[in-house]
Design a protein around this motif. Structure first.
Motif, PDB file in Angstrom:
ATOM      1  N   VAL A 135      -3.839  14.496  -8.382  1.00 54.03           N
ATOM      2  CA  VAL A 135      -2.417  13.962  -7.844  1.00 54.03           C
ATOM      3  C   VAL A 135      -2.561  12.543  -7.351  1.00 54.03           C
ATOM      4  N   ALA A 136      -3.444  12.272  -6.581  1.00 55.46           N
ATOM      5  CA  ALA A 136      -3.428  10.878  -6.155  1.00 55.46           C
ATOM      6  C   ALA A 136      -3.620   9.775  -7.394  1.00 55.46           C
ATOM      7  N   TRP A 180      -2.775   7.029  -0.703  1.00 56.20           N
ATOM      8  CA  TRP A 180      -4.049   6.749   0.159  1.00 56.20           C
ATOM      9  C   TRP A 180      -4.359   8.294   0.975  1.00 56.20           C
ATOM     10  N   ILE A 181      -3.298   8.871   1.327  1.00 49.32           N
ATOM     11  CA  ILE A 181      -3.578  10.042   2.392  1.00 49.32           C
ATOM     12  C   ILE A 181      -3.867  11.122   1.215  1.00 49.32           C
ATOM     13  N   THR A 182      -3.468  11.368  -0.054  1.00 51.64           N
ATOM     14  CA  THR A 182      -3.634  12.520  -0.811  1.00 51.64           C
ATOM     15  C   THR A 182      -5.186  12.176  -1.547  1.00 51.64           C
ATOM     16  N   LEU A 183      -5.509  10.928  -1.617  1.00 52.53           N
ATOM     17  CA  LEU A 183      -6.715  10.732  -2.212  1.00 52.53           C
ATOM     18  C   LEU A 183      -7.825  11.093  -1.302  1.00 52.53           C
ATOM     19  N   ASN A 184      -7.721  10.662   0.076  1.00 55.64           N
ATOM     20  CA  ASN A 184      -8.704  10.768   1.189  1.00 55.64           C
ATOM     21  C   ASN A 184      -8.752  12.530   1.509  1.00 55.64           C
ATOM     22  N   THR A 185      -7.516  12.931   1.583  1.00 53.98           N
ATOM     23  CA  THR A 185      -7.389  14.535   1.823  1.00 53.98           C
ATOM     24  C   THR A 185      -8.257  15.102   0.624  1.00 53.98           C
ATOM     25  N   GLY A 186      -7.998  14.630  -0.584  1.00 55.54           N
ATOM     26  CA  GLY A 186      -8.829  15.330  -1.662  1.00 55.54           C
ATOM     27  C   GLY A 186     -10.190  15.095  -1.494  1.00 55.54           C
ATOM     28  N   ILE A 192       0.747  -1.163   0.073  1.00 55.01           N
ATOM     29  CA  ILE A 192      -0.103   0.122  -0.001  1.00 55.01           C
ATOM     30  C   ILE A 192       0.878   1.229   0.008  1.00 55.01           C
ATOM     31  N   ARG A 193       0.690   2.260  -0.891  1.00 51.59           N
ATOM     32  CA  ARG A 193       1.312   3.458  -0.835  1.00 51.59           C
ATOM     33  C   ARG A 193       0.512   4.294  -0.112  1.00 51.59           C
ATOM     34  N   TRP A 194       0.995   4.526   0.979  1.00 55.70           N
ATOM     35  CA  TRP A 194       0.411   5.494   1.834  1.00 55.70           C
ATOM     36  C   TRP A 194       0.353   7.136   1.435  1.00 55.70           C
ATOM     37  N   ASP A 195       1.265   7.289   0.578  1.00 53.93           N
ATOM     38  CA  ASP A 195       1.294   8.935   0.003  1.00 53.93           C
ATOM     39  C   ASP A 195       0.019   9.141  -0.792  1.00 53.93           C
TER      40      ASP A 195
END
Length: 113
Positions: free
Chosen positions: A109-110, A78-84, A73-76
């Motif tokens: 970006v995600a 995941w975080i970018t997607l969920n923040t967006g 899992i690429r956490w970067d």
């Protein structure tokens, strides 16, 4: 295997159900109607659930198809997607163009990552 993407998809499903209940209570005039709540409900299902499922399943399907090991899992991403998604979903009911554009850009970006 349960991934964070699938857990978030379930969260968005739960919130979409709550939004549907809110809409039914608003139609019965039990609670006030909020501007943009209809689109928020639609976007919780389309953007929230479907996007989380696609981001969670497609890398695994691609790895299976190519015979590669399952990717980590690429956490970067995941975080970018969920923040967006959170920023976008905050901008929809308030009809705030800045939040909507920022959230959409973060989701783009995600997807690019």
């Amino acid at each position: 295997m349960t991934t964070p993407y699938m857990l978030m998809a379930l969260l968005y499903l739960f919130v979409a159900i709550l939004a549907a209940l809110d809409a039914s209570f608003a139609s019965l005039e039990l609670v006030p109607y909020f501007q943009g709540i209809r689109w928020l409900r639609v976007h919780f299902i389309t953007l929230g659930m479907v996007t989380e499922i696609l981001f969670g399943v497609l890398p695994q399907l691609t790895a299976t198809r190519l015979g590669s090991p399952r990717p980590a899992i690429r956490w970067d991403i995941w975080i970018t997607l969920n923040t967006g998604l959170i920023v976008l979903l905050a901008g929809i009911p308030s009809i705030n163009g800045t939040l909507i554009l920022t959230g959409g850009a973060l989701i783009f970006v995600a997807a690019a990552l």
